[in-house]
Design an enzyme around this catalytic site. Structure first.
Site, PDB file in Angstrom:
ATOM      1  N   GLY A 101       0.789  -1.222   0.000  1.00  0.00           N
ATOM      2  CA  GLY A 101       0.000   0.000   0.000  1.00  0.00           C
ATOM      3  C   GLY A 101       0.818   1.267   0.000  1.00  0.00           C
ATOM      4  N   CYS A 102       1.968   1.218  -0.602  1.00  0.00           N
ATOM      5  CA  CYS A 102       2.849   2.379  -0.591  1.00  0.00           C
ATOM      6  C   CYS A 102       3.304   2.646  -2.016  1.00  0.00           C
ATOM      7  CB  CYS A 102       4.049   2.066   0.293  1.00  0.00           C
ATOM      8  SG  CYS A 102       5.100   3.483   0.599  1.00  0.00           S
ATOM      9  N   GLN A 103       3.460   3.932  -2.407  1.00  0.00           N
ATOM     10  CA  GLN A 103       3.947   4.231  -3.755  1.00  0.00           C
ATOM     11  C   GLN A 103       5.398   3.811  -3.923  1.00  0.00           C
ATOM     12  OE1 GLN A 103       3.519   8.033  -5.613  1.00  0.00           O
ATOM     13  NE2 GLN A 103       1.299   8.024  -5.468  1.00  0.00           N
ATOM     14  N   SER A 104       6.132   3.811  -2.812  1.00  0.00           N
ATOM     15  CA  SER A 104       7.531   3.386  -2.879  1.00  0.00           C
ATOM     16  C   SER A 104       7.685   2.124  -2.028  1.00  0.00           C
ATOM     17  CB  SER A 104       8.423   4.498  -2.329  1.00  0.00           C
ATOM     18  OG  SER A 104       7.868   4.985  -1.122  1.00  0.00           O
ATOM     19  N   GLN A 118      -1.278   6.608   0.065  1.00  0.00           N
ATOM     20  CA  GLN A 118      -0.230   5.779  -0.482  1.00  0.00           C
ATOM     21  C   GLN A 118       1.138   6.044   0.114  1.00  0.00           C
ATOM     22  OE1 GLN A 118      -0.931   5.946  -4.841  1.00  0.00           O
ATOM     23  NE2 GLN A 118      -2.172   4.193  -4.293  1.00  0.00           N
TER      24      GLN A 118
END
Ligand SMILES: Cc1ncc(COP(=O)(O)O)c(C=O)c1O
Ligand SMILES: Cc1ncc(COP(=O)(O)O)c(C=O)c1O
Lengths: 133, 397, 397, 133
Positions: D50-53, D118
């Site tokens: 659930g993270c952009q990175s 995010q």
């Protein structure tokens, strides 16, 4: 009388009536004077679609003109039918086909021609024009 | 309880309109339209994906509606709340996803009094894959025939879903949903309740069902938004309904991974302003108290039914049964469409026709009906004006 | 052309926000929010079925949007215009209805640069019934490889639909849609264009396609509403997507008759306020002139690309290609999410990540990107502020 | 120091910084001081979703307390990770489980815990609590 003049006449008649309730009373009365519609023509094939109540229409060629008979079991629709036939009956196919339905808005009857509406008058006029094609 | 003042549309200007069509769509209080305006005027951004302030704010407001809905219907978890475009969308999701692999061995049980939204999706499913549809009739008093329900459930061989409206919009008679729930669950059937008419006027409790659907526009909220409650786990592994952005975790041409609940069923850009507006509507209802709304509408419904029963030429549908939120009737020797048109000339707005519930009305009445339906803003005076107008109409019809 | 004044959200109060995320959702002019308010405050009724004044008015306003849309995109008939909840919904309708009986003999041809909305519905269809998906790559300059398209079309055995975005949201490079159209039609393929990004900034002409989809919220309209243009006859006989009220002519448990186009695809209560608001948005755009919008955005896009190309650490995606409406870039040795977060602290809103178009960005960039995207209200000054902020950010990253 | 006191401390430190840009600069610097994360632990199983990175987290029991190591290739997330670990690292499983994540809102970092966001910090805290269960 031209279609335009007929519409103008009816418009003036309706404009003189003070409120909508009374207007519809008059329209209902117009329905009472409609040429009788033969029971044997109450066929599914002659039904005009898109109406909350049943509406039948049949056309007949008489010499150069088209003669329509129509009725409905809803009295307001029946009155509106009478009104439409007063305007469009016994005219040549050309006259009927060329007639700009937007003119009917002049009559000032609310929602008469709103698309997707269920009073069926829009569909009636469409069918009348179709039968003249 | 006079709540008219919360509604701009009912302010003096429109004072001559008696709106008795709340079952079709409820009016919208100022706090809801203000909130919609706030979204467009203060943080008009797309949700989830952006990381700038407006996107952040919009996402927070949007996701903040889930716990509001959860509390409102007594669900356990935020992820059980799916934002849809309305009741119709919700039922279509359940039919297409939960029942995606159902066949002629499996059964959906409906009541005779369902809205088209709870009939057509099942017919479409049947046309595609052959599921059985069982229809339970009403008793002559307008209540569900529980003997027939019991028989139908017992005959089920495969999987079964019982899908019924808690408050059918063509009868106004509450379903004994607790009994339906128990009977269904005793036989392992899944329960879907259509709460389009009930959620706005009766306390909802999703512990009695597996799925609950309702529409924002019938509970003082915006158009184009609704709720699907789906009990935890029921839709997690289903092939989703719509495909698109936001309902996925990752997309490759070789392989795509779907998102978790509830986002799995919220494909593309949803009705962000609508969802946020719905949150405010539910808070507003909660503030008034659903119990108070119930009481108010009960009184209005009783009064309306009594007055209508008192008119000679009027036949109320199931005249003895208790009604909630609406009363359906016909006028003898007059077409409903004529009556409705003439009532409208006197500023009284009722619904006429088959009310998107043709099966029950065709079988019980055989022609189009009239329906007066109520909201929190409906007053006894409105009912009196309906009766006066009806009398005037009947005099010329 | 400075149109900021039409937008409440851009009034002095918010003057310190540079909104460069219009490709995700455009801002909404006052005339649109006013119109939404008008619906709720003056004729807050359901459409089609009621025959009272408000229902009449709402129906007239709602149906009045069809000819507006028709004119806007150059369609022939009102009935070719279906109201959806957005681009995603529109593509899902085409995939599920037009291609309802397609199998592994039939082919959908996509470009590599499609948005997830134009990938996932086809993958779902493939999972269910085995349709072939052919993906046409871009050339190194960011334009479609027409040789590959030609080869792919020639190899098709069964039915074929070519479904592409006219203006991909991850490249900003216009598709030569006329050539796509001709090539496809020469081989009897059906053409679906995703106009989500193009309709708001380039004159649309549906004579080049069979289906066109776009979203209201990207063309200065409300959220939760969109358009599916379907050429006359293409969907008339298809099994509809959602079942429910208003999309039927008559419902019996034995047999249900579906409604005609376009209502056949508008099940249940749609986003009435949204549709009415969209009509106003399109009129507003029409008044400004889509040609003028195109010119304005062309200039802004050129300027932005030039400025970004001028920054040492910035790599623009397809730096030589002409862009429209958006520029995608990365900052060397910095994560896009960090850059976006820091830009935001300076009031500059850009999008970061995979832009709901993972396939092309994974293959071309291999990591999350930044996107600055523009609207009619974007000024050169906004771009200058982006560049200043970027310089400040790069100094600490 | 209790979790609450730790949060309070950090809050005061951040409140002294005049603007968000400078706040993030500080947070980024905090990330530089994070305990190094072993390359061999950069495994898909240890990724926080659930993270952009990318964001990795690994937990280890040391006597009564849990010791976490984590990192991210995005420097702001890495800084936030440092901040979270300063608050939650080397505490007993009970302390971690019982900790009310709402308290983090006090820090005044915009959108830190917005659901559906995010930046992954919400997911990180969730995962930290999960590993303490
Ligand atoms: C090219 C393109 N197609 C489809 C979509 C999906 O649009 P919506 O989310 O409004 O359904 C978008 C918007 O993100 C887009 O840019
Ligand atoms: C009982 C019931 N079910 C379903 C619906 C359909 O709701 P919507 O049109 O908002 O999808 C309605 C509303 O007309 C209803 O009254």
């Amino acid at each position: 009388m031209t279609i335009e003049a007929e519409i103008q006449d009816i418009k003036e008649m309706l404009d003189d009536i003070p409120d909508d309730f009374a207007k519809y009373s008059t329209i209902i009365e117009m329905g009472d004077e409609l040429e009788p519609y033969p029971e044997e023509f109450k066929l599914d094939e002659l039904k005009v679609p898109g109406c909350q109540s049943d509406l039948w229409l049949v056309a007949e060629r008489k010499d150069d003109v088209l003669h329509y008979r129509a009725t409905s079991d809803a009295v307001i629709v029946k009155g509106l039918v009478a009104l439409m036939l007063q305007i469009l009956n016994d005219r040549t196919p050309e006259e009927i086909r060329d007639f700009d339905t937007d003119l009917l808005k002049e009559l000032g009857i609310k929602g008469l021609l709103t698309p997707g509406r269920q009073n069926g008058v829009g569909s009636l006029v469409q069918r009348i024009q179709l039968l003249a094609a | 309880m006079n709540k008219k003042c919360d509604f701009q549309i009912l302010s003096d200007l429109n004072d001559d309109c008696v709106y008795l069509d709340s079952a079709a769509t409820s009016l919208t209080p100022r706090c809801v339209t203000d909130k919609i305006g706030e979204y467009y005027n203060c943080y008009n951004a797309n949700i989830h994906r952006g990381i700038h302030d407006w996107a952040e704010r919009a996402t927070g407001e949007y996701e903040g509606v889930r716990p509001i809905v959860k509390e409102f219907i007594g669900a356990d978890q935020d992820k059980e709340i799916v934002f849809t475009s309305g009741t119709t969308h919700g039922i279509n999701i359940v039919a297409n996803c939960f029942c995606s692999d159902w066949t002629s061995k499996d059964t959906v049980i409906l009541s005779e009094a369902e809205h088209h939204a709870n009939i057509v999706p099942w017919q479409q499913l049947k046309a595609r894959q052959g599921l059985r549809i069982e229809v339970i009739p009403l008793l002559p008093d307008g209540h569900l025939d529980f003997n027939r329900l019991s028989m139908a459930i017992q005959q089920v061989k495969g999987r079964c879903i019982v899908s019924m409206s808690i408050l059918p919009n063509a009868t106004g008679i509450m379903l004994d949903y607790q009994q339906v729930s128990q009977m269904s669950r005793d036989h392992g059937a899944t329960v879907l309740f259509d709460g389009a008419q009930s959620v706005p006027r009766v306390k909802s409790d999703v512990s009695y069902c597996d799925f609950l659907v309702f529409s924002g526009h019938k509970i003082y909220g915006p158009t184009g938004v609704g709720i699907l409650y789906a009990g935890d786990g029921l839709l997690d592994e289903m092939p989703p309904y719509m495909g698109g952005g936001d309902m996925i975790k990752s997309v490759r041409f070789e392989r795509t991974t779907y998102n978790d609940m509830p986002w799995r069923y919220e494909a593309g850009t949803t009705n962000i302003a609508g969802v946020i507006g719905l949150g405010v509507a539910l808070n507003w209802v909660e503030n008034i108290g659903i119990e108070n709304i119930y009481q108010h509408e009960k009184e209005i419904s009783d009064y309306a039914q009594k007055q209508l029963n008192g008119l000679d030429r009027v036949s109320v549908l199931y005249p003895e049964a208790e009604k909630l939120g609406l009363v359906v009737f016909t006028v003898n020797e007059a077409q409903s469409v004529d009556v409705a048109t003439l009532l409208n000339t006197q500023g009284v707005a009722v619904r006429s026709g088959y009310l998107c519930a043709e099966p029950i009305l065709v079988s019980q009445v055989g022609r189009g009906v009239l329906r007066a339906s109520f909201g929190i803003y409906t007053t006894q005076d409105d009912i009196d004006r309906l009766i006066d107008a009806l009398n005037k109409v009947m005099a010329i019809l």
